[in-house]
Design a protein around this motif. Structure first.
Motif, mmCIF file in Angstrom:
data_model
loop_
_atom_site.group_PDB
_atom_site.id
_atom_site.type_symbol
_atom_site.label_atom_id
_atom_site.label_comp_id
_atom_site.label_asym_id
_atom_site.label_seq_id
_atom_site.Cartn_x
_atom_site.Cartn_y
_atom_site.Cartn_z
ATOM 1 N N ARG A 431 0.830 -1.208 0.000
ATOM 2 C CA ARG A 431 0.000 0.000 0.000
ATOM 3 C C ARG A 431 0.863 1.255 0.000
ATOM 4 O O ARG A 431 0.624 2.197 -0.770
ATOM 5 C CB ARG A 431 -0.923 -0.015 1.220
ATOM 6 N N SER A 432 1.875 1.290 0.867
ATOM 7 C CA SER A 432 2.750 2.454 0.940
ATOM 8 C C SER A 432 3.494 2.663 -0.377
ATOM 9 O O SER A 432 3.641 3.791 -0.846
ATOM 10 C CB SER A 432 3.748 2.295 2.087
ATOM 11 N N CYS A 433 3.947 1.582 -0.981
ATOM 12 C CA CYS A 433 4.657 1.687 -2.252
ATOM 13 C C CYS A 433 3.742 2.221 -3.345
ATOM 14 O O CYS A 433 4.157 3.034 -4.179
ATOM 15 C CB CYS A 433 5.212 0.320 -2.656
ATOM 16 N N PHE A 434 2.489 1.775 -3.338
ATOM 17 C CA PHE A 434 1.552 2.236 -4.364
ATOM 18 C C PHE A 434 1.194 3.703 -4.162
ATOM 19 O O PHE A 434 1.076 4.460 -5.132
ATOM 20 C CB PHE A 434 0.302 1.363 -4.351
ATOM 21 N N LEU A 435 1.023 4.118 -2.916
ATOM 22 C CA LEU A 435 0.757 5.529 -2.640
ATOM 23 C C LEU A 435 1.904 6.393 -3.157
ATOM 24 O O LEU A 435 1.682 7.513 -3.640
ATOM 25 C CB LEU A 435 0.566 5.753 -1.133
ATOM 26 N N LEU A 454 13.842 4.438 -4.982
ATOM 27 C CA LEU A 454 13.137 5.386 -4.107
ATOM 28 C C LEU A 454 12.447 4.652 -2.956
ATOM 29 O O LEU A 454 12.491 5.098 -1.806
ATOM 30 C CB LEU A 454 12.125 6.193 -4.918
ATOM 31 N N TRP A 455 11.782 3.550 -3.256
ATOM 32 C CA TRP A 455 11.137 2.756 -2.197
ATOM 33 C C TRP A 455 12.153 2.308 -1.160
ATOM 34 O O TRP A 455 11.904 2.380 0.045
ATOM 35 C CB TRP A 455 10.450 1.533 -2.806
ATOM 36 N N ILE A 456 13.307 1.844 -1.641
ATOM 37 C CA ILE A 456 14.346 1.351 -0.726
ATOM 38 C C ILE A 456 14.860 2.491 0.132
ATOM 39 O O ILE A 456 15.027 2.353 1.352
ATOM 40 C CB ILE A 456 15.487 0.691 -1.519
ATOM 41 N N ALA A 457 15.133 3.644 -0.489
ATOM 42 C CA ALA A 457 15.631 4.803 0.251
ATOM 43 C C ALA A 457 14.646 5.251 1.317
ATOM 44 O O ALA A 457 15.026 5.720 2.386
ATOM 45 C CB ALA A 457 15.918 5.951 -0.711
ATOM 46 N N GLU A 458 13.356 5.082 1.044
ATOM 47 C CA GLU A 458 12.307 5.480 1.991
ATOM 48 C C GLU A 458 12.081 4.429 3.072
ATOM 49 O O GLU A 458 11.287 4.642 3.988
ATOM 50 C CB GLU A 458 10.996 5.726 1.246
ATOM 51 N N LEU A 460 10.679 1.458 2.539
ATOM 52 C CA LEU A 460 9.410 0.786 2.271
ATOM 53 C C LEU A 460 9.596 -0.660 1.805
ATOM 54 O O LEU A 460 8.624 -1.382 1.634
ATOM 55 C CB LEU A 460 8.622 1.553 1.196
ATOM 56 N N VAL A 461 10.852 -1.057 1.601
ATOM 57 C CA VAL A 461 11.136 -2.410 1.103
ATOM 58 C C VAL A 461 11.835 -3.206 2.197
ATOM 59 O O VAL A 461 12.800 -2.732 2.802
ATOM 60 C CB VAL A 461 12.023 -2.349 -0.157
ATOM 61 N N GLU A 472 15.669 -6.618 -5.732
ATOM 62 C CA GLU A 472 14.895 -7.758 -6.230
ATOM 63 C C GLU A 472 13.548 -7.853 -5.527
ATOM 64 O O GLU A 472 12.532 -8.196 -6.148
ATOM 65 C CB GLU A 472 15.699 -9.048 -6.048
ATOM 66 N N VAL A 473 13.524 -7.546 -4.236
ATOM 67 C CA VAL A 473 12.255 -7.536 -3.500
ATOM 68 C C VAL A 473 11.340 -6.443 -4.056
ATOM 69 O O VAL A 473 10.140 -6.655 -4.252
ATOM 70 C CB VAL A 473 12.500 -7.309 -1.994
ATOM 71 N N ALA A 474 11.916 -5.257 -4.331
ATOM 72 C CA ALA A 474 11.128 -4.155 -4.899
ATOM 73 C C ALA A 474 10.536 -4.543 -6.248
ATOM 74 O O ALA A 474 9.392 -4.184 -6.564
ATOM 75 C CB ALA A 474 12.003 -2.906 -5.036
ATOM 76 N N GLU A 475 11.291 -5.288 -7.041
ATOM 77 C CA GLU A 475 10.771 -5.749 -8.329
ATOM 78 C C GLU A 475 9.615 -6.732 -8.129
ATOM 79 O O GLU A 475 8.667 -6.754 -8.925
ATOM 80 C CB GLU A 475 11.889 -6.373 -9.159
ATOM 81 N N CYS A 476 9.688 -7.519 -7.074
ATOM 82 C CA CYS A 476 8.559 -8.413 -6.740
ATOM 83 C C CYS A 476 7.322 -7.585 -6.399
ATOM 84 O O CYS A 476 6.196 -7.943 -6.779
ATOM 85 C CB CYS A 476 8.924 -9.319 -5.574
#
Length: 799
Positions: A431-435, A454-458, A460-461, A472-476
């Motif tokens: 949800r956070s990644c989609f927002l 960006l997700w990783i830096a925040e 969120l991953v 790789e997790v972010a790509e999932c």
């Protein structure tokens, strides 16, 4: 932490003299108990944050239409943000404390009094008091956390109403999807003995239920089956109720009463359905399926009797559609513009002859239809509302206020309810990644590599700790969002991996409203969103930067600037307030130097100065010890300072210099030089594009985590060291090599296999022997069809 502070203070005092050392030693001894107590409090508050975040993620998607609960939950979020700010301040001051040079710059006496540390006690105390009051408030107003039966009933009723409305659509009102309806009809009428499972898949609002119901009600299809049933599954299905509804539709009332199925348990209900269908050719539609688990029971209930039975699923999720037999899945797409216009006119101008659009509103009608982007749900709903408005100014006002209308007009709640179901179905981490995706401008193509970083830096991953990288997790995560029909893949790379994604405009608008209301982030400059920047945790300025309110910059986690018109003075002034930034993206910004305040952002993890006129990176960049990504592509940076090699957290280093095209007609692009040793950059995964030298190519072997490398200006005398270094990189998947010039011959006879290499590009000259060796290497690695010839004697490119 008190011990670390004492060591740092002692080092500073030694340079000031023994008298200062004695004084500081006394003060540290006095404050040590305070610091020890503070560390304990910080551990407690970090635990509190984890619980708050988990609680918010668990309940925010479960409550619907409860304004009192929403207001209370909003205050819970505020407390979570306060706790997060305290932790960020803690991290900020910790990094600042170990930066010896900052003690001198900020004057030693400002640090030694521990004023900055002591304030945390009162802040933590205030947070604990607020959490206690929130508990009291919940009890006072009877807010039933975790008891959501009433809500579930309401949401289920609302969801069933929407599904039933789509089911009741008259076939004459359906526009488009002719091929899909024809394909479904053909599948249902085909002669095959085994039970066949089919699926219709696509995002919410595309008309899955509508076209499926048109086929389900076809008399030719109905008469070809012994029995049939239409079951709406929904997000909140209960297995027993679902099984009873199937029995209710299949079995006549007298038989139902005789069986006493209302009192039966789950497995007995499965047996009743299975027994009834054992010798029948049946057709069952499972509408709006959200989870594959529902099929665990229905698969047994729906007898495999070789009578030619059919089961048809509609779903928004690709993993659910994968339950269907091979080649029996239809993925719905949006309507083209001609179909959208026809459908809109049928609804908006149904009272006029031949549904003709009046000239006075035609231009506004076309703009509104374009904004719907082929989504039938939006076209039908908005068209039905505008059917009662015939004045041009009414249409103009509606168009200009479309974002507000979507969020506030009860007549349009159907759109938001349908689309938000997908958002509310997301687990907390997704949800956070989609927002975050909703912060980007309309029709923006979201790049896989960029959004992952960006997700990783925040934060969120998740780091799974099993050898899988966070990238790789972010790509999932991205794959799951596409499988849930929330993001559309718009481009793939040569290896078939998704490169860019697109979010439907209406989904983006509604999601950005949720992001704003939850204070997750603001897309400033978006139509209908012009306030609330002071409460946002993330700020993406699309346009009108100088009119935005950045007064609460100390709360910001991300600052992304798309407005290229803003002057550098505004940027420098704004950055002075962004104390706790994790992400700073100034791509295409009008800046010529790195603002001094940037290197004081101690917890910064992502820094982007690509496509700017920045020429130099200051040596003070060494302070950014948490930096994970540095993007300087298409800047004017010729070389990176020695201090950059101290940033051991770096994961991605992108450097590529551009010269002034007006001054240089040839060689206007070149790689950036790295001064010093890169051996300590153990976490580096991507390094591109750098200029080769003998030391650099020998040091590359220390970068065991490297997955992508682009290196230019390679000479033959570097080749042996370069090949040795490449074999030390077990995960290298992308390699780009460019020779020093077109006359440099590179020897490939010593090149050893790189097991994970997926992309290999070479620019350079090969003699006859090397030409054969290189071609053989590529053929063995990628297959005979993988070799692509560049111009004669210039090299090869393999994908």
């Amino acid at each position: 932490m008190a011990d670390a502070l004492f060591i740092v203070l002692r080092k500073v005092a030694l340079s000031l003299g023994e008298e200062a050392l004695q004084k500081i030693g006394t003060e540290v001894v006095e404050v040590a108990p305070i610091m020890t107590d503070f560390e304990h409090s910080m551990k407690q508050i970090e635990g509190e944050l984890l619980i708050l975040q988990a609680f918010i993620g668990q309940v925010s998607a479960q409550r619907f239409g409860d304004k009192a609960f929403d207001a209370w939950l909003d205050q819970v979020r505020d407390v979570a943000h306060e706790v997060e700010d305290i932790i960020d301040e803690y991290a900020y001051l910790t990094v600042q404390a170990v930066d010896t040079s900052s003690f001198f710059k900020r004057k030693f006496h400002q640090i030694k009094n521990f004023v900055a540390w002591q304030k945390f006690h009162s802040q933590i105390s205030q947070v604990e008091t607020r959490i206690q009051r929130l508990g009291e408030m919940r009890n006072r107003y009877g807010l039933l956390v975790g008891k959501v039966d009433k809500k579930n009933d309401f949401q289920l009723a609302n969801q069933l109403y929407m599904s039933d409305s789509a089911y009741l659509t008259d076939n004459s009102e359906i526009v488009g999807h002719v091929d899909e309806i024809g394909q479904l009809t053909e599948w249902l009428l085909e002669e095959r003995q085994d039970r066949n499972l089919m699926a219709v898949f696509g995002m919410g609002g595309l008309g899955k239920t509508t076209i499926t119901s048109s086929v389900y009600k076809n008399q030719k299809i109905i008469t070809s089956f012994d029995c049939h049933a239409w079951i709406t599954v929904s997000q909140t299905f209960q297995v027993e109720e679902l099984l009873r509804e199937i029995i209710n539709q299949l079995i006549d009332e007298r038989a139902r009463k005789a069986s006493g199925f209302l009192a039966m348990r789950r497995m007995r209900l499965v047996e009743v359905i299975q027994s009834y269908l054992q010798d029948k050719k049946y057709f069952i539609v499972l509408d709006d399926v959200w989870d594959k688990d529902v099929w665990l029971f229905l698969n047994y209930a729906f007898a495999r009797n070789n009578c030619g039975s059919k089961v048809l699923i509609t779903t928004r999720r690709k993993d659910v559609s994968s339950l269907a037999a091979d080649n029996y899945v239809i993925e719905l797409n949006t309507l083209n513009y001609a179909e959208s216009w026809e459908l809109f006119c049928k609804k908006a101008f149904r009272s006029s002859q031949d549904n003709i659009c009046p000239e006075n509103v035609r231009s506004w009608a076309h703009k509104i239809v374009a904004n719907c982007q082929g989504l039938p749900l939006a076209i039908v709903t908005i068209g039905s509302i505008l059917a009662y408005r015939d004045k041009e100014h009414e249409w103009a006002f509606f168009y200009k206020q479309l974002s507000w209308q979507l969020a506030n007009n009860p007549e349009l709640s159907w759109i938001s309810n349908v689309l938000n179901m997908s958002l509310n179905d997301l687990p907390c981490y997704l949800r956070s990644c989609f927002l975050y995706c909703a912060l980007y401008p309309e029709d923006y193509k979201i790049k896989r590599k960029l959004i992952s970083k960006l997700w990783i830096a925040e934060g969120l991953v998740e780091d799974r700790g099993d050898g899988t990288t966070m990238e790789e997790v972010a790509e999932c995560y991205l794959t799951e969002l596409t499988q849930r029909s929330l993001l559309l893949v718009t481009e793939r790379n040569a290896c078939g991996k998704a490169r860019t994604f697109l979010m439907h405009d209406l989904v983006r608008e509604l999601t950005s409203i949720v992001a704003k209301n939850e204070k997750f982030g603001i897309a400033f400059g978006d139509v209908g969103i012009s306030q609330g920047c002071h409460e946002a945790r993330r700020l993406c300025i699309q346009r009108g930067a100088q009119t935005s309110n950045t007064s609460a910059g100390s709360r910001l986690h991300s600052f992304i600037l798309f407005d290229t018109e803003v002057p550098s003075s505004w940027i420098y002034d704004s950055l002075s307030r962004f104390r706790l930034l994790r992400v700073l993206c100034l791509k295409f910004a009008n800046v010529e130097e790195v603002p001094g305040v940037v290197t004081e952002l101690y917890i910064l993890r992502y820094l982007d100065f690509s496509h700017t006129k920045v020429k130099n990176i200051p040596t003070s960049i060494k302070k950014l010890v948490n930096l994970q990504v540095l993007d300087l592509r298409f800047s004017y940076v010729k070389e990176l300072p020695l201090e950059l090699t101290m940033l051991t957290s770096l994961r991605h280093l992108h450097v590529f210099m551009v010269h002034d095209l007006q001054e240089r007609s040839r060689d206007c692009f070149s790689a950036t030089k790295i001064l010093g040793s890169i051996c300590h950059l153990k976490n580096l995964q991507a390094l591109q594009i750098v200029s080769a030298n003998k030391d650099l190519v020998s040091q590359l072997g220390n970068l065991k985590s490297l997955r992508s490398l682009a290196i230019v200006k390679v000479r033959q005398c570097y080749i042996a060291e370069l090949w040795n270094s490449l074999t030390e990189m077990p995960n290298l998947s992308r390699l780009v090599i460019s020779a020093f010039d077109m006359d440099e011959v590179l020897d490939f006879r010593m090149l050893k296999p790189l097991p994970h290499l997926r992309f290999f590009r070479l620019a350079g000259k090969l003699d006859a022997v090397n030409n054969f060796c290189f071609a053989e290497y590529l053929a063995n690695k990628f297959g005979p069809g993988a070799i692509k010839h560049a111009p004669t004697n210039c090299g090869y490119s393999s994908t």
